[in-house]
Write a protein that holds these residues in place. Sequence first.
Motif, short mmCIF file in Angstrom:
data_model
loop_
_atom_site.label_atom_id
_atom_site.label_comp_id
_atom_site.label_asym_id
_atom_site.label_seq_id
_atom_site.Cartn_x
_atom_site.Cartn_y
_atom_site.Cartn_z
N GLY A 10 32.60 27.37 53.73
CA GLY A 10 32.56 25.98 54.69
C GLY A 10 31.85 24.78 54.10
N VAL A 11 31.15 24.98 53.21
CA VAL A 11 30.38 23.87 52.77
C VAL A 11 30.44 23.96 51.12
CG1 VAL A 11 27.91 22.75 52.30
CG2 VAL A 11 28.55 23.99 54.69
N GLN A 12 31.05 22.69 50.85
CA GLN A 12 31.11 22.51 49.32
C GLN A 12 30.46 21.33 49.09
OE1 GLN A 12 35.24 22.17 48.60
NE2 GLN A 12 35.79 24.33 49.54
N VAL A 13 29.94 21.54 47.78
CA VAL A 13 29.16 20.33 47.06
C VAL A 13 29.89 20.07 45.73
CG1 VAL A 13 27.16 19.82 46.01
CG2 VAL A 13 27.01 21.06 47.96
N THR A 14 30.55 18.95 45.87
CA THR A 14 31.44 18.39 44.91
C THR A 14 31.12 16.94 44.15
OG1 THR A 14 32.89 16.95 46.14
CG2 THR A 14 33.49 19.46 45.63
N GLU A 15 31.22 16.70 42.96
CA GLU A 15 30.90 15.45 42.41
C GLU A 15 29.62 15.35 42.29
OE1 GLU A 15 32.74 12.31 44.35
OE2 GLU A 15 34.76 13.20 44.30
N HIS A 16 28.82 16.41 41.74
CA HIS A 16 27.45 16.16 41.67
C HIS A 16 27.14 15.97 40.20
CE1 HIS A 16 28.77 20.54 40.91
NE2 HIS A 16 27.67 20.64 40.03
N GLY A 17 26.14 14.84 39.96
CA GLY A 17 25.98 14.30 38.86
C GLY A 17 24.44 14.64 38.60
N ALA A 18 23.77 13.69 37.81
CA ALA A 18 22.29 13.97 37.74
C ALA A 18 21.50 13.60 38.76
CB ALA A 18 21.87 13.00 36.46
N THR A 19 21.75 12.83 39.72
CA THR A 19 20.96 12.22 40.75
C THR A 19 21.70 12.24 42.04
OG1 THR A 19 21.15 10.10 40.28
CG2 THR A 19 19.25 10.92 39.58
N ALA A 20 22.99 12.66 42.12
CA ALA A 20 23.64 12.45 43.18
C ALA A 20 24.94 13.67 43.49
CB ALA A 20 24.55 11.26 43.37
N ALA A 21 25.12 13.88 44.61
CA ALA A 21 26.00 15.13 44.99
C ALA A 21 26.76 14.90 46.35
CB ALA A 21 25.35 16.29 44.88
N LEU A 22 28.08 14.95 46.40
CA LEU A 22 28.75 14.89 47.53
C LEU A 22 28.83 16.20 48.38
CD1 LEU A 22 30.62 12.88 49.23
CD2 LEU A 22 32.58 13.61 47.98
N VAL A 23 28.52 16.14 49.59
CA VAL A 23 28.41 17.44 50.50
C VAL A 23 29.70 17.31 51.43
CG1 VAL A 23 27.13 19.13 51.96
CG2 VAL A 23 25.92 17.67 50.48
N GLN A 24 30.45 18.30 51.58
CA GLN A 24 31.64 18.11 52.49
C GLN A 24 31.57 19.37 53.12
OE1 GLN A 24 34.97 17.91 49.79
NE2 GLN A 24 34.85 15.32 49.76
N TRP A 25 32.11 19.53 54.67
CA TRP A 25 32.23 20.34 55.53
C TRP A 25 33.24 20.33 56.36
CZ3 TRP A 25 28.35 16.88 55.37
CH2 TRP A 25 28.35 16.02 56.71
N PRO A 26 34.16 21.51 56.74
CA PRO A 26 35.19 21.34 57.71
C PRO A 26 34.71 21.04 59.00
CG PRO A 26 34.54 23.45 57.25
CD PRO A 26 33.80 22.83 56.53
N ASP A 27 35.78 20.41 59.80
CA ASP A 27 35.52 20.27 61.10
C ASP A 27 35.36 21.27 62.09
OD1 ASP A 27 35.36 18.71 63.50
OD2 ASP A 27 37.52 18.32 63.75
N GLN A 28 34.39 21.25 62.87
CA GLN A 28 33.67 22.15 63.73
C GLN A 28 34.50 22.35 65.12
OE1 GLN A 28 31.74 24.94 62.12
NE2 GLN A 28 32.33 23.45 60.44
N GLN A 29 35.63 22.58 65.28
CA GLN A 29 36.58 22.43 66.33
C GLN A 29 36.03 23.72 67.33
OE1 GLN A 29 38.43 20.44 67.28
NE2 GLN A 29 38.65 19.24 65.50
N PRO A 30 35.73 24.92 66.87
CA PRO A 30 35.26 25.80 68.10
C PRO A 30 33.91 25.67 68.79
CG PRO A 30 35.89 27.01 65.78
CD PRO A 30 35.75 25.53 65.64
N ILE A 31 33.10 24.63 68.17
CA ILE A 31 31.92 24.18 68.75
C ILE A 31 32.11 22.95 69.52
CG2 ILE A 31 29.51 23.66 68.38
CD1 ILE A 31 29.54 25.24 65.69
N PRO A 32 32.10 23.23 70.72
CA PRO A 32 32.26 21.82 71.98
C PRO A 32 30.99 20.98 72.00
CG PRO A 32 32.06 23.74 73.17
CD PRO A 32 32.16 24.15 71.76
N GLY A 33 31.14 19.90 72.05
CA GLY A 33 29.99 19.10 72.49
C GLY A 33 28.84 18.53 71.25
N ILE A 34 29.49 18.63 70.04
CA ILE A 34 28.68 18.37 68.83
C ILE A 34 28.08 16.90 68.87
CG2 ILE A 34 28.34 18.28 66.54
CD1 ILE A 34 30.75 20.27 66.17
N ARG A 35 26.69 16.92 68.67
CA ARG A 35 26.11 15.68 68.89
C ARG A 35 25.88 15.03 67.51
NH1 ARG A 35 21.00 16.48 73.23
NH2 ARG A 35 22.39 16.94 75.28
N MET A 36 25.59 16.00 66.63
CA MET A 36 25.28 15.35 65.22
C MET A 36 25.34 16.76 64.30
SD MET A 36 21.30 14.70 65.32
CE MET A 36 21.46 13.66 66.86
#
Length: 628
Positions: free
Chosen positions: A430-456
């Motif tokens: 569910g969580v992927q870390v792509t395009e990671h270099g020496a000091t940065a990394a891009l974190v991606q996760w899917p949309d959480q449709q089963p969880i209603p009322g997500i605040r953050m």
Amino acid sequence: MAILPLLLCLLPLAPASSPPQSATPSPCPRRCRCQTQSLPLSVLCPGAGLLFVPPSLDRRAAELRLADNFIASVRRRDLANMTGLLHLSLSRNTIRHVAAGAFADLRALRALHLDGNRLTSLGEGQLRGLVNLRHLILSNNQLAALAAGALDDCAETLEDLDLSYNNLEQLPWEALGRLGNVNTLGLDHNLLASVPAGAFSRLHKLARLDMTSNRLTTIPPDPLFSRLPLLARPRGSPASALVLAFGGNPLHCNCELVWLRRLAREDDLEACASPPALGGRYFWAVGEEEFVCEPPVVTHRSPPLAVPAGRPAALRCRAVGDPEPRVRWVSPQGRLLGNSSRARAFPNGTLELLVTEPGDGGIFTCIAANAAGEATAAVELTVGPPPPPQLANSTSCDPPRDGDPDALTPPSAASASAKAVDTGPPTDRGVQVTEHGATAALVQWPDQQPIPGIRMYQIQYNSSADDILVYRMIPADSHSFLLTDLASGRAYDLCVLAVYEDSATGLTATRPVGCAHFSTEPALRPCGAPHAPFLGGTMIIALGGVIVASVLVFIFVLLMRYKVHGGQPPGKAKTPAPVSSVCSQTNGALGPTPTPAPPAPEPAALRAHTVVQLDCEPWGPGHEPVGP
């Protein structure tokens, strides 16, 4: 002689001798005021400049006031035999030491004031003998330790205990729990960081508890607080109420303090210090639904580990949550592990097996639990055969470390073990870390449709090199985030949590979305200039060459100028050649001019040259010699 019979007659008329009087009372100490005319007797010496307890005290006194002096210690003999003393005040002195048994004879004493001194500790024998003590005032000292048995003799009679304004980090809570008659307990302005659950449950007569200005982040539930209504101020409070003061503490307002928020209590100035969303808000103004906790999430665990039998092994497990989870370990046989002769469990989640045996191999389970739930993780341990004994001529002195392949392990097994060590925990899909270099990394996760009322969303990550956990709060409509504050060449454990509103309870809750393990690339080493020592040596050699060449050129120029000037220095005139006369006297015959003799050399002391000019006429036939 007539006087003697008269004296004998008057002798029966003399009064009988009076019975012996009792011992006279001791004189009043200098600079003190004594009340000895009526009972009870009092000795008052406040602000008298005393350096020690006066030795000439009246031992029958019922009140002794020695406040505002310079007394530095209380000795065993200072208060001996004062069995009738009821009130003793030693406030605001410079007392650093109280001898053991100094109050042993004061069995009738009811009030002891030792506030405003310099006491740093209170042992078990210093308050011995105070079996009727009701008021003990120890505030404004430097107390850092209170012995467990210090209050044993007065535990059943003590009604007022003041320990405020000291340096106490720990207290003998078991001893305080035996003060069944205590009415007022002052613990404010100390360094207390925690209070055990049920510490005040047996204090049935407690009417005032002050824990203001400590380091308390939470207050555990106590049956005493639920039995009595809580008030903030003592004025006009009923006898069946408890005045509780806990302001000035860095309270962490999570679900552990919901019980206190639900109690019926008037508003006061207590405030929340954390979490950040509630920091600075008044405690009684925060709604119950905002006191939330986060379930634990395992962020780091040991990879599969292989060790030879007889060697130690360390299994590590790290978890995060709110409140901080407690980590426990379960053996492959299902037993809960703790400190024993073969294993040690540390508070940071590490389990150390001191000596491994072949039967210890298997799957160990790490359990992290807090008030919001628990999380588990498995760690595999393989125990191989013991290593061969070291030979006498062996040059290897250090045993292999945990996880290192043994010297006799086949290369394939060693490479497999190294691969297992480098693999790390599996990455959640569910969580992927792509395009990671020496000091940065891009974190991606899917949309959480089963969880209603997500605040953050909340991202939690830390490096394998330290245990510092970093939080990032992401808006609910985002499904990726770029981390830009990473360190190069390190492994990271990252988890994403969804913060939502639970429709069943109406409270804010969290649910893990997934976790990932990744490593940043090592930083590229820039092409650097030559080393400083090399540059320095080159510069010195070049400078020396320039100096030598300059000196040689200068010498060559001087030599050339010297040759041009005929061997004379250029600053001096050339010395003229010596002058000789071309005229010579003859006897009248023309003949060849004789070669003049060379002039005699001049003395070395003469440096000037004399030029002689001679006017000579040509010699011919018409010229006669002039004779005398």
